[in-house]
Design a protein around this motif. Structure first.
Motif, short mmCIF file in Angstrom:
data_model
loop_
_atom_site.label_atom_id
_atom_site.label_comp_id
_atom_site.label_asym_id
_atom_site.label_seq_id
_atom_site.Cartn_x
_atom_site.Cartn_y
_atom_site.Cartn_z
N ALA A 292 1.26 2.00 -16.66
CA ALA A 292 2.60 2.28 -16.14
C ALA A 292 3.06 1.20 -15.17
O ALA A 292 4.23 0.79 -15.18
CB ALA A 292 2.61 3.65 -15.45
N CYS A 293 2.16 0.72 -14.33
CA CYS A 293 2.53 -0.33 -13.37
C CYS A 293 2.79 -1.66 -14.07
O CYS A 293 3.75 -2.37 -13.74
CB CYS A 293 1.42 -0.48 -12.32
SG CYS A 293 1.33 0.90 -11.17
N ARG A 294 1.97 -1.99 -15.03
CA ARG A 294 2.16 -3.26 -15.74
C ARG A 294 3.44 -3.25 -16.56
O ARG A 294 4.12 -4.29 -16.67
CB ARG A 294 0.93 -3.54 -16.60
CG ARG A 294 -0.28 -3.97 -15.75
CD ARG A 294 -1.53 -4.21 -16.56
NE ARG A 294 -2.58 -4.75 -15.69
CZ ARG A 294 -3.86 -4.82 -16.03
NH1 ARG A 294 -4.25 -4.39 -17.23
NH2 ARG A 294 -4.76 -5.32 -15.20
N GLU A 295 3.78 -2.11 -17.14
CA GLU A 295 5.03 -2.02 -17.90
C GLU A 295 6.24 -2.24 -17.01
O GLU A 295 7.30 -2.68 -17.49
CB GLU A 295 5.13 -0.66 -18.57
CG GLU A 295 4.20 -0.48 -19.77
CD GLU A 295 4.30 0.91 -20.38
OE1 GLU A 295 3.88 1.07 -21.55
OE2 GLU A 295 4.78 1.84 -19.70
N ARG A 296 6.10 -1.95 -15.70
CA ARG A 296 7.21 -2.10 -14.77
C ARG A 296 7.10 -3.36 -13.93
O ARG A 296 7.87 -3.56 -12.99
CB ARG A 296 7.28 -0.86 -13.87
CG ARG A 296 7.71 0.40 -14.63
CD ARG A 296 7.29 1.68 -13.93
NE ARG A 296 7.71 2.86 -14.67
CZ ARG A 296 7.08 3.34 -15.73
NH1 ARG A 296 6.00 2.73 -16.22
NH2 ARG A 296 7.53 4.42 -16.34
N GLY A 297 6.11 -4.19 -14.24
CA GLY A 297 5.92 -5.44 -13.52
C GLY A 297 5.49 -5.26 -12.08
O GLY A 297 5.81 -6.08 -11.23
N LEU A 298 4.74 -4.20 -11.82
CA LEU A 298 4.33 -3.88 -10.45
C LEU A 298 2.91 -4.35 -10.18
O LEU A 298 2.01 -4.20 -11.02
CB LEU A 298 4.40 -2.36 -10.22
CG LEU A 298 5.77 -1.70 -10.34
CD1 LEU A 298 5.63 -0.19 -10.27
CD2 LEU A 298 6.70 -2.20 -9.24
N GLU A 299 2.71 -4.89 -8.99
CA GLU A 299 1.35 -5.17 -8.54
C GLU A 299 0.62 -3.84 -8.40
O GLU A 299 1.18 -2.86 -7.88
CB GLU A 299 1.40 -5.90 -7.20
CG GLU A 299 0.03 -6.25 -6.64
CD GLU A 299 0.11 -6.92 -5.29
OE1 GLU A 299 -0.92 -6.99 -4.59
OE2 GLU A 299 1.23 -7.36 -4.92
N LEU A 300 -0.63 -3.81 -8.85
CA LEU A 300 -1.36 -2.55 -8.83
C LEU A 300 -1.55 -2.05 -7.40
O LEU A 300 -1.97 -2.79 -6.51
CB LEU A 300 -2.73 -2.72 -9.48
CG LEU A 300 -2.75 -2.86 -11.00
CD1 LEU A 300 -4.20 -3.00 -11.49
CD2 LEU A 300 -2.09 -1.66 -11.68
N PRO A 301 -1.27 -0.76 -7.17
CA PRO A 301 -1.52 -0.17 -5.86
C PRO A 301 -2.99 0.21 -5.73
O PRO A 301 -3.75 0.15 -6.70
CB PRO A 301 -0.66 1.10 -5.90
CG PRO A 301 -0.70 1.51 -7.34
CD PRO A 301 -0.70 0.21 -8.13
N ARG A 302 -3.39 0.61 -4.54
CA ARG A 302 -4.70 1.24 -4.40
C ARG A 302 -4.58 2.64 -4.98
O ARG A 302 -3.69 3.41 -4.61
CB ARG A 302 -5.12 1.31 -2.93
CG ARG A 302 -6.49 1.97 -2.75
CD ARG A 302 -7.01 1.87 -1.34
NE ARG A 302 -6.25 2.66 -0.39
CZ ARG A 302 -6.67 2.99 0.84
NH1 ARG A 302 -7.86 2.54 1.26
NH2 ARG A 302 -5.90 3.68 1.66
N LEU A 303 -5.44 2.98 -5.90
CA LEU A 303 -5.40 4.29 -6.56
C LEU A 303 -6.23 5.28 -5.75
O LEU A 303 -7.43 5.07 -5.53
CB LEU A 303 -5.92 4.17 -7.99
CG LEU A 303 -6.02 5.48 -8.78
CD1 LEU A 303 -4.65 6.15 -8.90
CD2 LEU A 303 -6.61 5.22 -10.15
N MET A 304 -5.59 6.35 -5.34
CA MET A 304 -6.28 7.41 -4.60
C MET A 304 -6.23 8.70 -5.39
O MET A 304 -5.27 8.97 -6.12
CB MET A 304 -5.62 7.61 -3.23
CG MET A 304 -5.70 6.40 -2.31
SD MET A 304 -4.77 6.62 -0.76
CE MET A 304 -5.73 7.91 0.04
N CYS A 305 -7.28 9.48 -5.26
CA CYS A 305 -7.30 10.83 -5.84
C CYS A 305 -7.98 11.76 -4.84
O CYS A 305 -8.66 11.30 -3.92
CB CYS A 305 -8.01 10.85 -7.19
SG CYS A 305 -9.75 10.34 -7.15
N GLU A 306 -7.79 13.06 -5.03
CA GLU A 306 -8.24 14.03 -4.04
C GLU A 306 -9.09 15.14 -4.66
O GLU A 306 -8.67 16.29 -4.75
CB GLU A 306 -7.03 14.64 -3.32
CG GLU A 306 -6.26 13.64 -2.49
CD GLU A 306 -4.98 14.20 -1.89
OE1 GLU A 306 -4.45 13.56 -0.96
OE2 GLU A 306 -4.50 15.26 -2.35
#
Length: 453
Positions: free
Chosen positions: A289-303
């Motif tokens: 989803a991030c690459r399709e929008r040209g976004l630098e990858l965020p830090r992925l968090m889960c809980e």
């Protein structure tokens, strides 16, 4: 009767097994966890008794950490949802495994601080945070998950002029539903949690000019005890759109928190995905989803909460009274119930049970396992195929490591149970058993009533 040894699951994968990782039988066929015989623990510490397996908790924490590294090309952090079980011991365990922690009250914050969790790895949740809770989080540098405008208004007053900005993560409802219990389904639009999607842009726009706030993350959560994977793919797209918007408005958002919700196996028919499978789907969906929008990858968090600790725990009871209603039902009562496990009466939750010293005994009758409280609905397991048992035998209910101790109560003025952590043949007390006199500690008797004796 479902037993820990008939599930056909990989015994080293705690979220797919009915029993803790370390569960085994001794040479007499008696159930052991963490190298400790459960009936012996019952004799030593009394019942009801919560037993937590350290090996299981560490294995789950490591599985989350390693799966994130394996499947996500950017930075990542698993944050333990401590509402599942908040204690000093659990905090110390997950902190030592490199996880963060999610708190929802001053009590959970203080427990985490005293348990050794670094504040920079913590977040504060809640839909109605008090000023005192917000101040406690801010003073320790804990990221605040802003749930609504009330949070933002309180923080604007709280942060001193010229002071360090509060680290913010905005929670919003993604509008994704899951087939789970209505009371724990929080991702749909009709929810008390989070900003509505159409509020996100105006809130982010308003915060862009605020010196007291630094928006570092976005959060969304779609429910609990989830076995489905597709909703998490949908969530990734919704969150990537929000991330794009936030960055376009100038916010230095680096964290994308997809919440938790992975289900666990309570009964033999449950078939949740593994931790690795869940992380793989989430990580790949967020990356795409991030690459399709040209976004630098965020830090992925889960809980993770339940999937981290539920299968690590068992509750040990002593069998008491037996009542046979001819042609209708046989009730077998234990010395606990809804005060140490409110989930069956609250959520109609199902569990698996066995006898501590006869875990593989053949079921030869159908019983209803009842609690001791003065409520007809205080039933732990209904219509359960079970071996005939006698008063005084030790009975074990599996997968009670989450939302049992943390939701326990003093209903009927019954003291809360003790809890022990077991590992390599040693048992350590991590919560003392309350005594009846403890329940009078905060009671006050007006003098005018004393005179009426």
């Amino acid at each position: 009767m479902a037993t820990p040894y008939e599930s056909g699951c990989d015994p080293v994968s705690p979220n797919r097994n009915l029993a803790p990782v370390s569960a085994e039988l001794d040479d007499q066929g008696r159930l052991m966890v963490g190298g400790c015989r459960l009936s012996e623990l019952a004799e030593r510490y009394g019942t009801p008794l919560y037993v937590l397996d350290e090996q299981s908790i560490r294995a789950s924490a490591q599985e989350y950490r390693e799966a994130l590294k394996r499947h996500y090309p950017g930075d990542s952090l698993a944050v333990y949802a401590s509402k599942a079980h908040s204690s000093l011991a659990l905090t110390g365990l997950v902190a030592s495994e490199g996880l963060g922690l999610d708190a929802v009250s001053a009590g959970e914050l203080l427990t985490a601080f005293d348990g050794g969790m670094p504040p920079e790895r913590m977040v504060l949740h809640g839909n109605n945070k008090s000023v005192e809770e917000l101040a406690l989080a801010y003073s320790h540098g804990v990221m605040v998950v802003a749930d609504n405008q009330h949070d933002l208004d309180c923080l604007a007053e709280l942060v001193p002029k010229g002071g360090a900005p509060v680290r913010l993560m905005l929670r919003f409802t993604p509008g994704i539903e899951c087939h789970t219990h209505e009371y724990i389904r929080t991702g749909h639009l009709d929810s008390k949690f989070g900003f509505d999607p159409d509020q996100l842009q105006p809130v982010l726009t308003a915060l862009a000019g605020c010196a007291w706030a630094r928006v570092e993350g976005l959060h969304a959560h779609i429910g609990s005890q989830i076995f489905e994977l597709d909703p998490h793919r949908d969530l990734a797209a919704v969150m990537a759109d929000a991330l794009k918007l936030a960055r376009e408005l100038g916010h230095p958002v680096r964290d994308l928190n997809v919440g938790g919700g992975l289900g666990i196996r309570y009964v033999e028919s449950d078939d949740p995905p593994s931790i690795d499978a869940w992380v793989k789907v989430v990580a790949e969906a967020v990356t795409l989803a991030c690459r399709e929008r040209g976004l630098e990858l965020p830090r992925l968090m889960c809980e993770p909460g339940r999937s981290l600790v539920a299968s690590s725990g068992v509750t040990v009871y002593t069998v008491g009274a037996r009542k046979v209603v001819p042609g209708i039902r046989t009730y077998v009562s234990v010395d606990g119930g809804m005060s140490d496990n409110p989930r069956p009466i609250t959520y109609q939750s199902l569990y698996t049970a066995c006898l501590a010293d006869r875990p593989l005994a053949t079921a030869d009758e159908t019983i209803t396992l009842a609690g001791k409280h003065c409520e007809s609905g205080d039933v732990l397991l209904k219509d359960l195929p079970f071996p005939t048992c006698r008063s005084g035998e030790v009975l074990v209910v599996l997968a009670t490591g989450a939302y049992n101790l943390s939701m326990s109560s003093n209903y009927n003025r019954i003291p809360r149970p003790a809890a022990v952590l077991v590992h390599q043949g040693e048992a350590e007390l991590i919560q003392r058993r309350e005594q009846p006199e403890d329940l009078l500690r905060y009671d006050l008797m007006p003098d005018r009533l004393r005179s009426l004796k």
